[in-house]
Design an enzyme around this catalytic site. Sequence first.
Site, mmCIF file in Angstrom:
data_model
loop_
_atom_site.group_PDB
_atom_site.id
_atom_site.type_symbol
_atom_site.label_atom_id
_atom_site.label_comp_id
_atom_site.label_asym_id
_atom_site.label_seq_id
_atom_site.Cartn_x
_atom_site.Cartn_y
_atom_site.Cartn_z
ATOM 1 N NE ARG A 42 -3.092 -3.924 -6.860
ATOM 2 C CZ ARG A 42 -2.380 -4.752 -5.844
ATOM 3 N NH1 ARG A 42 -1.076 -4.492 -5.501
ATOM 4 N NH2 ARG A 42 -2.974 -5.730 -5.303
ATOM 5 C CB ALA A 83 -0.909 0.057 1.324
ATOM 6 C CG ASN A 132 -3.411 -7.111 5.151
ATOM 7 O OD1 ASN A 132 -2.724 -6.077 4.438
ATOM 8 N ND2 ASN A 132 -2.728 -7.929 5.623
ATOM 9 C CG ASP A 140 -3.595 -3.534 1.357
ATOM 10 O OD1 ASP A 140 -3.223 -4.325 1.791
ATOM 11 O OD2 ASP A 140 -2.749 -3.167 0.151
HETATM 12 O O1 MRU Z 1 -1.206 -7.062 -3.546
HETATM 13 P P1 MRU Z 1 -0.103 -6.613 -2.414
HETATM 14 O O2 MRU Z 1 1.069 -7.343 -2.667
HETATM 15 O O3 MRU Z 1 -0.033 -5.110 -3.032
HETATM 16 O O4 MRU Z 1 -0.800 -6.533 -1.105
HETATM 17 C C1 MRU Z 1 0.217 -5.816 -0.188
HETATM 18 C C2 MRU Z 1 -0.571 -6.161 1.215
HETATM 19 O O5 MRU Z 1 -1.789 -6.562 1.259
HETATM 20 C C3 MRU Z 1 0.144 -5.830 2.392
HETATM 21 O O6 MRU Z 1 -0.214 -6.414 3.614
HETATM 22 C C4 MRU Z 1 -0.286 -4.245 2.668
HETATM 23 O O7 MRU Z 1 -0.215 -3.503 1.576
HETATM 24 C C5 MRU Z 1 -0.127 -3.609 3.815
HETATM 25 S S1 MRU Z 1 1.588 -3.342 4.188
HETATM 26 C C6 MRU Z 1 2.442 -2.424 3.387
#
Ligand code: MRU
Length: 342
Positions: free
Chosen positions: A87, A46, A244, A234
């Site tokens: 996204r 995120a 998340n 997220d």
């Molecule tokens: O699909 P992604 O890899 O972007 O998802 C990331 C996550 O779900 C993380 O746990 C989230 O961004 C929080 S920590 C930076």
Amino acid sequence: MRTIEMIGNVVKLIDQRKLPRVFEIVECRDYRAVEHAIKDMTIRGAPAIGAAAAFGLALAALESKATTRDDFLRDLDAAEKILRATRPTAVNLMWALDRVMNATRAINLDANGLRDFVVAEAQRIAEEDVAINSAMAKNGAALINDGDTILHHCNTGPLATVDVGTALGCIIEAHRQGKQVHVMVDETRPRLQGARLTAWELMQYGVPMTLIADNAAGHYLRAGKIQKCFVGSDRVAANGDVANKIGTYKVAVVAHENGVPFYAVMPTSTIDMNLPHGDLIPIEERDAREVTHIEGVAIAPEGVRVGNPAFDVTPNKYITALVTERGVVRPPFGENLLSIMK
Ligand code: MRU
């Protein structure tokens, strides 16, 4: 190097699709390249995609040939719309775009002045991300005891941010402080951010860890082998519901059932006070191929129907506390988030 940085008119990012086998830097020279890098998860996590979106706008500012303020803002608006659609779940992306756009519209400069301003604002977002994560790491590390075994889901380390990380940043900080910690790393199907990225990062930092299949988490929680769960987020709704990586909800429920504290760690830019509860958080549905294939090899029969939500929502009742750069927020989350966000 940092996960993402902008040097001159080039945005450089670590290619997270290829780790841990290959460490490669991707260079984006226009905002459409940043758009693709976010969509195909060359960069992910995120806070990292928030910074990427801001740098995308910075590239759009440099690409614009506009000589008037109005034309420049029109060019920037067009790029902003494209970056916003990359996204849907991580609100840091929208937060960073809103911050750059609002600040740019509010400042009375000509096209050239605005161009420099957008680049400087994107750089500020990246710098602040590092400082915010460092503060968060200290707040979260204080919750970790010497001897803790911690379950972690997805990747929330330096790679998921500009640097330092969120949940994993807390664990790495506790290790740095000399606490004996052990991390149980969920592999995190379908994209294996745990197996590929978290395991790689923890090994770089020398933090003791064990990689487990996602399905093994419940077994270890029930067996009393895990003292805490640490995850990122997220998007957090105003009532403390946490979106998340897919699979987080299952971990939280089993942790709750076994009396294991469950912490979610995020910068305040991940908290969306416009959404009263988690059911309103948009959940990204990704390509079926992420489930049917591993590293390009088919593991399921051709033509099978697939569901591939990239995130899930954990209701606030399963969450012990939210860790932010401004402090640790405990229930009642509605009230306490309101005061921390003021
Ligand atoms: O699909 P992604 O890899 O972007 O998802 C990331 C996550 O779900 C993380 O746990 C989230 O961004 C929080 S920590 C930076």
